[in-house]
Motif scaffolding. Structure first.
Motif, PDB file in Angstrom:
ATOM      1  N   LEU A 176      40.067  67.633  45.922  1.00  0.00           N
ATOM      2  CA  LEU A 176      40.854  68.120  44.792  1.00  0.00           C
ATOM      3  C   LEU A 176      42.249  68.544  45.255  1.00  0.00           C
ATOM      4  O   LEU A 176      42.454  68.892  46.419  1.00  0.00           O
ATOM      5  N   THR A 177      43.168  68.511  44.305  1.00  0.00           N
ATOM      6  CA  THR A 177      44.530  68.983  44.564  1.00  0.00           C
ATOM      7  C   THR A 177      44.927  69.955  43.456  1.00  0.00           C
ATOM      8  O   THR A 177      44.313  69.966  42.391  1.00  0.00           O
ATOM      9  N   HIS A 232      25.875  64.813  48.897  1.00  0.00           N
ATOM     10  CA  HIS A 232      26.939  64.444  47.958  1.00  0.00           C
ATOM     11  C   HIS A 232      28.155  63.914  48.716  1.00  0.00           C
ATOM     12  O   HIS A 232      28.524  64.467  49.761  1.00  0.00           O
ATOM     13  N   MET A 256      26.196  74.969  40.957  1.00  0.00           N
ATOM     14  CA  MET A 256      27.170  73.896  41.138  1.00  0.00           C
ATOM     15  C   MET A 256      28.470  74.391  41.769  1.00  0.00           C
ATOM     16  O   MET A 256      29.315  73.576  42.145  1.00  0.00           O
ATOM     17  N   LYS A 257      28.638  75.694  41.843  1.00  0.00           N
ATOM     18  CA  LYS A 257      29.812  76.293  42.488  1.00  0.00           C
ATOM     19  C   LYS A 257      31.111  75.910  41.789  1.00  0.00           C
ATOM     20  O   LYS A 257      32.149  75.718  42.428  1.00  0.00           O
ATOM     21  N   ILE A 258      31.027  75.756  40.491  1.00  0.00           N
ATOM     22  CA  ILE A 258      32.250  75.526  39.715  1.00  0.00           C
ATOM     23  C   ILE A 258      32.321  76.565  38.612  1.00  0.00           C
ATOM     24  O   ILE A 258      31.303  77.082  38.138  1.00  0.00           O
ATOM     25  N   ILE A 259      33.552  76.865  38.228  1.00  0.00           N
ATOM     26  CA  ILE A 259      33.799  77.884  37.215  1.00  0.00           C
ATOM     27  C   ILE A 259      33.959  77.193  35.868  1.00  0.00           C
ATOM     28  O   ILE A 259      34.841  76.358  35.696  1.00  0.00           O
ATOM     29  N   ASP A 308      12.665  78.830  48.619  1.00  0.00           N
ATOM     30  CA  ASP A 308      12.694  77.910  47.483  1.00  0.00           C
ATOM     31  C   ASP A 308      12.800  76.456  47.925  1.00  0.00           C
ATOM     32  O   ASP A 308      12.364  75.553  47.214  1.00  0.00           O
ATOM     33  N   LEU A 352      38.005  71.167  35.888  1.00  0.00           N
ATOM     34  CA  LEU A 352      38.859  70.909  37.056  1.00  0.00           C
ATOM     35  C   LEU A 352      40.122  70.131  36.677  1.00  0.00           C
ATOM     36  O   LEU A 352      40.891  69.736  37.548  1.00  0.00           O
ATOM     37  N   PRO A 412      34.123  65.621  46.172  1.00  0.00           N
ATOM     38  CA  PRO A 412      35.485  65.243  45.782  1.00  0.00           C
ATOM     39  C   PRO A 412      36.552  65.932  46.624  1.00  0.00           C
ATOM     40  O   PRO A 412      36.306  66.977  47.234  1.00  0.00           O
ATOM     41  N   ASN A 424      32.106  73.093  49.289  1.00  0.00           N
ATOM     42  CA  ASN A 424      31.427  74.075  48.445  1.00  0.00           C
ATOM     43  C   ASN A 424      30.604  73.379  47.371  1.00  0.00           C
ATOM     44  O   ASN A 424      29.630  73.935  46.875  1.00  0.00           O
ATOM     45  N   LEU A 425      30.974  72.149  47.028  1.00  0.00           N
ATOM     46  CA  LEU A 425      30.233  71.380  46.019  1.00  0.00           C
ATOM     47  C   LEU A 425      29.144  70.510  46.662  1.00  0.00           C
ATOM     48  O   LEU A 425      28.506  69.709  45.989  1.00  0.00           O
ATOM     49  N   MET A 476      41.898  76.602  40.656  1.00  0.00           N
ATOM     50  CA  MET A 476      41.169  75.343  40.839  1.00  0.00           C
ATOM     51  C   MET A 476      39.826  75.357  40.145  1.00  0.00           C
ATOM     52  O   MET A 476      39.179  74.314  40.040  1.00  0.00           O
ATOM     53  N   LYS A 477      39.386  76.514  39.687  1.00  0.00           N
ATOM     54  CA  LYS A 477      38.136  76.635  38.914  1.00  0.00           C
ATOM     55  C   LYS A 477      36.926  76.225  39.741  1.00  0.00           C
ATOM     56  O   LYS A 477      35.980  75.637  39.228  1.00  0.00           O
ATOM     57  N   ILE A 478      36.998  76.479  41.026  1.00  0.00           N
ATOM     58  CA  ILE A 478      35.832  76.245  41.872  1.00  0.00           C
ATOM     59  C   ILE A 478      35.506  77.531  42.623  1.00  0.00           C
ATOM     60  O   ILE A 478      36.383  78.359  42.884  1.00  0.00           O
ATOM     61  N   ILE A 479      34.225  77.675  42.936  1.00  0.00           N
ATOM     62  CA  ILE A 479      33.739  78.874  43.605  1.00  0.00           C
ATOM     63  C   ILE A 479      33.692  78.604  45.102  1.00  0.00           C
ATOM     64  O   ILE A 479      32.997  77.688  45.551  1.00  0.00           O
ATOM     65  N   GLY A 491      30.389  77.566  49.190  1.00  0.00           N
ATOM     66  CA  GLY A 491      30.574  78.319  47.955  1.00  0.00           C
ATOM     67  C   GLY A 491      29.462  79.304  47.656  1.00  0.00           C
ATOM     68  O   GLY A 491      29.223  79.639  46.498  1.00  0.00           O
ATOM     69  N   ASN A 492      28.795  79.770  48.702  1.00  0.00           N
ATOM     70  CA  ASN A 492      27.666  80.672  48.472  1.00  0.00           C
ATOM     71  C   ASN A 492      28.108  82.129  48.491  1.00  0.00           C
ATOM     72  O   ASN A 492      28.300  82.725  49.545  1.00  0.00           O
TER      73      ASN A 492
END
Lengths: 312, 312
Positions: free
Chosen positions: B24-25, B19, A269-272, B112, A44, B22, B43-44, B269-272, B303-304
């Motif tokens: 993010l920008t 959680h 974790m939903k991160i790339i 689960d 990130l 965070p 999403n996190l 941003m490298k997030i899903i 982020g699913n």
């Protein structure tokens, strides 16, 4: 040799220029590992990789008269993008030597950050002679991707932040390619958590650091074959002695385990993350007896992947 | 009606169970938008969605004697997973009514987390009668996915955290489906940033909230057609008056813009994020004249996604 004080100075120098990345946790992955994992998310970071820390430290460490002539490097990876952006933040030129075989997407990423790209034949001799020519012509300062004290100090700021946020870790891990991140991580960890184990992770198909540590001298990385394409380089001469002194062990992970760990992080974790970032987790999940009950910090090194070519 | 004090109480109640995500920008996306964007990364969050906040608040608000009999809901989405996990954290049963048509991956995700799944025919009447039967049989408390005061208060904690971290925002945005997140976001924002505009975003192909706000009464969502499959529901009766009072506007975004914004976030941003999370950004990028120079907070709701079926 780089000192911890250099890392502290780097942290102050780059604080308002890079992201203070979050440290994430995941209960599901903890349960799988039998340990408590703290992921320092350099995926990130700006340009999607820890490389931004070292490059920014290197560029902003230069005195004005040197900086004015710009910086240069040979890289087709994350370091080139990071150096280009750091130079742009300082308002100085960046020159990047790239082989004619570099993918268009990597060329345009570097160009987008405002660097001048100089194309060379795709071999080591051409790369070095082209870089020398660029440096001679422009007076730019060569910033090596990892074999450079300012780079090592800058990369160490990730572990400094991790251990500031989570002081009680039992183990700190980083992946190892050229050794910039690992050397910086080792120095920061030894200073801030003297009792913590420092452990590296490396792909089985590029295990030169593992063999170098065993042999007591640098063994170059020859014909590497791994999905973790950020970890193909050989150790730097400035990096190796730091690693020898502080790193307890280098754990290997094979490609199927790396891909599985990468996908686990995406899904849970939903991160790339890119494959190189998954090597530490892959190594941990393969060693339940070694990590049981431990608090383990690990640096997720980057998140630059081609979404059209995922490894699963 | 839910008050801001309910959100503050919810924040204290769930603090050690969810959680603190965070914010993010991303300089590149800021440059594209002509604004400064602050992404609150739900999403996190646990179970990959803000739904964990409301479900946890609802489950932990119950007195012991009620909680002991468990909680129940009908949902095949993120709320079901969130309620299952929240119940497990409290050590009480969770019952989830799911249509026989629900994908296996969603069933197993809920299972689960330890919930009991009760399958029903895939129509509204069967869903409601099956839920009533489960509640009668078990004594479990029905927790509606959004039309519930404890859910609204819990979802509002995301904006509370966002505005605690970044007090000076000009605009706060959330996507709108049933209105749980939007109502909570509106109440938190009105209390913490009285001058800020509260703006929602909705897919063009499921624009019932937009039409409801214009009409002054709830218009059900009929035959929705959008990639943002988390936003297909109609507004709840507890949610609508809060939205009417506080939300200035609902901006629409079409599916190609939603998918493009989603991919932009993944790449830069490298997030899903799931499509529903991208609706706010898509709406912002389509309205440069409305957002120019503004500091805009927006909630990335979840982020699913199925990594085997990406929308590009």
């Amino acid at each position: 040799m780089v000192q911890f004080s250099d890392i502290q100075e780097a942290a102050g120098r780059i604080a308002d220029k890079v992201h203070r990345t979050p440290v994430l946790t995941c209960a599901t992955i903890d349960a799988m590992a039998g340990a408590r994992l703290y992921f320092k998310c350099e995926n990130l970071q700006k340009v999607g990789a820890f490389k931004m820390r070292g490059a920014t430290n290197a560029v902003f460490s230069l005195p004005d008269n040197e900086a004015a002539k710009g910086v240069a490097t040979h890289s087709s990876g994350n370091h080139a993008q990071a150096l280009a952006l750091a130079a742009r933040l300082r308002g100085v030129p960046a020159y990047v030597v790239m082989p004619s075989s570099a993918p268009a997407v990597k060329r345009s990423a570097v160009a987008d950050y405002g660097a001048e790209i100089i194309t060379c034949e795709p071999n080591l001799a051409a790369r070095e002679s082209t870089l020398a020519e660029v440096v001679n012509r422009t007076g730019a300062v060569f910033v090596h991707p990892y074999d450079n004290d300012n780079i090592i100090a800058g990369q160490g700021t990730a572990a400094l932040e991790l251990l500031t946020d989570h002081p009680g870790l039992d183990v700190v891990m980083a992946p190892v390619g050229g050794g910039g991140l690992l050397a910086g991580t080792a120095l920061a960890t030894r200073a801030l958590a003297p009792a913590a184990d420092i452990i590296a992770a490396e792909p089985q198909g590029a295990d030169d650091a593992h063999r170098s540590l065993a042999a007591g001298h640098i063994i170059p990385c020859e014909a590497p074959k791994t999905v973790a394409d950020g970890l193909l380089t050989s150790l730097g001469v400035r990096n190796f002695p730091i690693i020898q002194e502080h790193v307890r062990e280098i754990w290997l992970a094979d490609d199927p385990a790396i891909v599985a760990a990468m996908r686990l992080v995406w899904e849970r974790m939903k991160i790339i993350i890119e494959p190189s970032s998954a090597v530490c987790l892959a190594a941990v999940l393969a060693r339940p007896e070694r990590v049981s009950g431990q608090r383990i910090g690990m640096i997720l090194s980057g998140g630059n992947v081609d979404l059209e070519r995922l490894p699963w």
